[in-house]
Design a protein around this motif. Sequence first.
Motif, PDB file in Angstrom:
ATOM      1  N   ALA A   2      25.041   2.516  -1.830  1.00 52.19           N
ATOM      2  CA  ALA A   2      24.200   2.676  -3.018  1.00 52.19           C
ATOM      3  C   ALA A   2      24.967   2.278  -4.279  1.00 52.19           C
ATOM      4  N   LEU A   3      26.218   2.671  -4.360  1.00 47.59           N
ATOM      5  CA  LEU A   3      27.063   2.332  -5.503  1.00 47.59           C
ATOM      6  C   LEU A   3      27.223   0.819  -5.611  1.00 47.59           C
ATOM      7  N   LYS A   4      27.507   0.165  -4.501  1.00 52.66           N
ATOM      8  CA  LYS A   4      27.661  -1.295  -4.489  1.00 52.66           C
ATOM      9  C   LYS A   4      26.355  -1.990  -4.866  1.00 52.66           C
ATOM     10  N   ALA A   5      25.246  -1.450  -4.406  1.00 55.57           N
ATOM     11  CA  ALA A   5      23.947  -2.051  -4.727  1.00 55.57           C
ATOM     12  C   ALA A   5      23.670  -1.984  -6.224  1.00 55.57           C
ATOM     13  N   LEU A   6      24.023  -0.871  -6.854  1.00 63.23           N
ATOM     14  CA  LEU A   6      23.813  -0.757  -8.304  1.00 63.23           C
ATOM     15  C   LEU A   6      24.707  -1.715  -9.073  1.00 63.23           C
ATOM     16  N   TYR A   7      25.964  -1.832  -8.671  1.00 60.24           N
ATOM     17  CA  TYR A   7      26.863  -2.780  -9.331  1.00 60.24           C
ATOM     18  C   TYR A   7      26.389  -4.220  -9.138  1.00 60.24           C
ATOM     19  N   ALA A   8      25.859  -4.522  -7.957  1.00 60.30           N
ATOM     20  CA  ALA A   8      25.416  -5.890  -7.647  1.00 60.30           C
ATOM     21  C   ALA A   8      24.242  -6.336  -8.513  1.00 60.30           C
ATOM     22  N   THR A   9      23.507  -5.412  -9.094  1.00 65.25           N
ATOM     23  CA  THR A   9      22.386  -5.796  -9.947  1.00 65.25           C
ATOM     24  C   THR A   9      22.854  -6.476 -11.224  1.00 65.25           C
ATOM     25  N   GLY A  10      24.092  -6.195 -11.648  1.00 60.21           N
ATOM     26  CA  GLY A  10      24.595  -6.742 -12.904  1.00 60.21           C
ATOM     27  C   GLY A  10      24.072  -6.007 -14.126  1.00 60.21           C
ATOM     28  N   LEU A  11      23.310  -4.963 -13.913  1.00 63.04           N
ATOM     29  CA  LEU A  11      22.724  -4.214 -15.025  1.00 63.04           C
ATOM     30  C   LEU A  11      23.654  -3.150 -15.586  1.00 63.04           C
ATOM     31  N   PHE A  12      24.684  -2.782 -14.797  1.00 63.86           N
ATOM     32  CA  PHE A  12      25.487  -1.623 -15.173  1.00 63.86           C
ATOM     33  C   PHE A  12      26.968  -1.959 -15.302  1.00 63.86           C
ATOM     34  N   ALA A  13      27.581  -1.426 -16.362  1.00 58.56           N
ATOM     35  CA  ALA A  13      29.019  -1.583 -16.569  1.00 58.56           C
ATOM     36  C   ALA A  13      29.781  -0.541 -15.775  1.00 58.56           C
ATOM     37  N   ASP A  14      29.177   0.613 -15.551  1.00 54.64           N
ATOM     38  CA  ASP A  14      29.829   1.682 -14.810  1.00 54.64           C
ATOM     39  C   ASP A  14      28.767   2.502 -14.085  1.00 54.64           C
ATOM     40  N   VAL A  15      29.111   2.936 -12.889  1.00 57.11           N
ATOM     41  CA  VAL A  15      28.211   3.763 -12.081  1.00 57.11           C
ATOM     42  C   VAL A  15      29.059   4.809 -11.375  1.00 57.11           C
TER      43      VAL A  15
END
Length: 183
Positions: A68-81
């Motif tokens: 889930a963490l990798k999927a959020l980073y892969a969107t390019g929308l987030f600087a930190d998760v």
Amino acid sequence: MNRIQILPKVAAVILLMAVLLFASHAFAAEVIRDIQVEGNQRVETATVLSYIDIKKGDPFDQGLLDRALKALYATGLFADVSMQQKESALVVSVVENPIINEIRFEGNDELKTENLQSELQLKPRQVLTRTKVQADVDRLQEIYRLSGRFSALIDPKIIKLDQNRVHLVFEVSEGPETKISRI
């Protein structure tokens, strides 16, 4: 049987019941009962939840959380998760990448701003990511090399604005034109 022989057996049964009770309680606490999203400003909570693909009732499984963490980073929308367990809730904290308000060039005398802008991957009103900025810097340096300016330096500067917006300024030091004096 006398009391002395029964006492260790009763103690063992009580201990076993206590361990089973504790284990069942611990197992029940390892299930996600609620998912909370914090820190999002532009990206809807439902959108964040759709990317993580975790639902209430899923276990607190490290592999699932890593994906889930990798999927959020892969969107390019987030600087930190980050994700953490608070009691039986999964708390997903995000820091959104800023939106580009304007892209400018400073110090470019030999190459026109319009020509440089047409080569950029990033555009105004897009999400700014470090990887895209670096890709654009590399592309701009290649354009300067093709025009004979091998010592050109491109330094990206980010000017923060309100509402998580930024100006992206490429400071250009063109350097001298490289010439061949003799063959």
